[in-house]
Scaffold this active site. Structure first.
Site, short mmCIF file in Angstrom:
data_model
loop_
_atom_site.label_atom_id
_atom_site.label_comp_id
_atom_site.label_asym_id
_atom_site.label_seq_id
_atom_site.Cartn_x
_atom_site.Cartn_y
_atom_site.Cartn_z
CE LYS A 120 -3.91 -2.30 2.09
NZ LYS A 120 -4.56 -2.80 3.30
CD GLN B 163 -3.70 -4.45 6.48
OE1 GLN B 163 -3.53 -3.49 5.72
NE2 GLN B 163 -4.36 -5.53 6.10
CG ASP C 120 -10.35 -0.34 4.79
OD1 ASP C 120 -10.27 -0.65 3.58
OD2 ASP C 120 -9.77 -0.96 5.69
#
Ligand code: NDP
Length: 298
Positions: free
Chosen positions: A55, A99, A122
């Site tokens: 990422k 994460q 997200d």
């Protein structure tokens, strides 16, 4: 029997990243700063470390700023939330991604809920999920949005199509179903308690498999000509001893002889997830800075 067309997620994702790169440069020129993505990793999970590294690398390659925060496995809930709050307040940060999974002693939901909806790239906060359910614009989870982009690229209008989503997770199945409903599909969500799953899947013009069970969906579950999106990423033993290989939730070889189009694993949905994360970060940056996004198709 004819072979299904292969939906090349890798190529689509490369194209999307290139468009994000162009838009990121335009954003920097207008806003006087780069769009920024902060990724928070708690602990040493090897798969998560690889994801976070990728990422960061792709964020920088797209011309955006990457802020990586690596915290020890024994980080407290209070310390993690304090970091999220600092990132919420930091004007250089447009997107915050924590994460997952977090170490067991941390409450994931409570942490995610603290992310500002304006930076929720997200798409997992109650505000983002609620807006999706209400049909309002907002940030949508990356993997299902990537699947939708591949479907629309392949099929054009999805209106009226029968769609079966296998899996009802917050991350993939549920938002995927909402997105397909918003495109006027007739949507069925299947899960571990669904009865006669093969018959349910046989109805579908569009199958999205997000289960986490290697090659569960068989060729004779697929309606001839259907479009199959395989989200699964499962590591299984390879023919060569001691080696492993990745397979999806769909029996790719079998399904390819029945489906009209299918995503491979790897190289299908997988590469889309980070590309959409970059896209979401850029969209958030424009909103946060009050700058209009020129590429409306992004
Ligand atoms: P979860 O484990 O959170 O959810 C799995 C879902 O599958 C659940 O809803 C579960 O039902 C359902 N399920 C399990 N067994 C069966 C069964 N036998 N029949 C029907 N349904 C079943 O997984 P995720 O949604 O997070 O991920 C799914 C897959 O996608 C995984 O392989 C994961 O690695 C992959 N993935 C890939 C990404 C990418 O970038 N390509 C990103 C995210 C995930 P129930 O709710 O009843 O338990």
């Amino acid at each position: 029997m004819s072979q299904a067309a292969v939906i090349d997620g890798k190529a689509f994702a490369a194209d999307l990243r290139a468009r994000v790169g162009v838009a990121a440069a335009a954003f920097e020129a207008k806003a006087g700063r780069k769009a920024g993505l902060a990724v928070v990793l708690v602990g040493e999970d090897p798969a998560s470390q690889v994801y976070v590294r990728n990422k960061g690398k792709q964020t920088v390659e797209a011309g955006m700023a990457s802020f990586e925060h690596k915290l020890p496995a024994d980080t407290t809930q209070a310390d993690l939330i304090a970091l999220v709050e600092r990132l919420n307040a930091d004007p250089a940060v447009d997107g915050i991604l924590v994460q997952l999974p977090l170490p067991k002693h941390l409450d994931e939901q409570a942490v995610v809920e603290r992310i500002s909806p304006n930076k929720d790239v997200d798409g997992l906060t109650p505000t983002s999920t609620g807006r999706l359910a209400l049909g309002l614009p907002g940030l949508v989870p990356c993997t299902p949005l990537g699947c939708l982009m591949l479907l629309k690229d392949r099929l054009g209008s999805l209106s009226g199509k029968e769609a079966v989503v296998i899996g009802r997770s917050i991350l993939v199945g549920k938002p995927m179903a909402q997105l397909l409903l918003a495109e006027s599909c007739t949507v069925t969500i299947a899960h571990s308690r669904t009865q006669n799953l093969p018959d349910v899947v046989r109805r579908a013009d569009i199958v999205v498999a997000a289960v986490g069970r290697p090659e569960m969906v068989k060729a004779d579950w697929i309606k001839p000509g259907a479009t199959v999106i395989d989200v699964g990423i499962n590591r299984v033993p390879a023919a060569e001893e001691g080696k492993t290989r990745l397979v999806g939730d769909v029996d790719y070889a079998g399904a390819s002889s029945v489906a009209g189009a299918i995503t491979p694993v790897p190289g299908g949905v997988g590469p889309m997830t980070i590309a959409v994360l970059l896209r979401n970060t850029l969209v958030a940056a424009h909103r946060n800075a009050g700058v209009a996004l020129e590429d409306q198709a992004l």
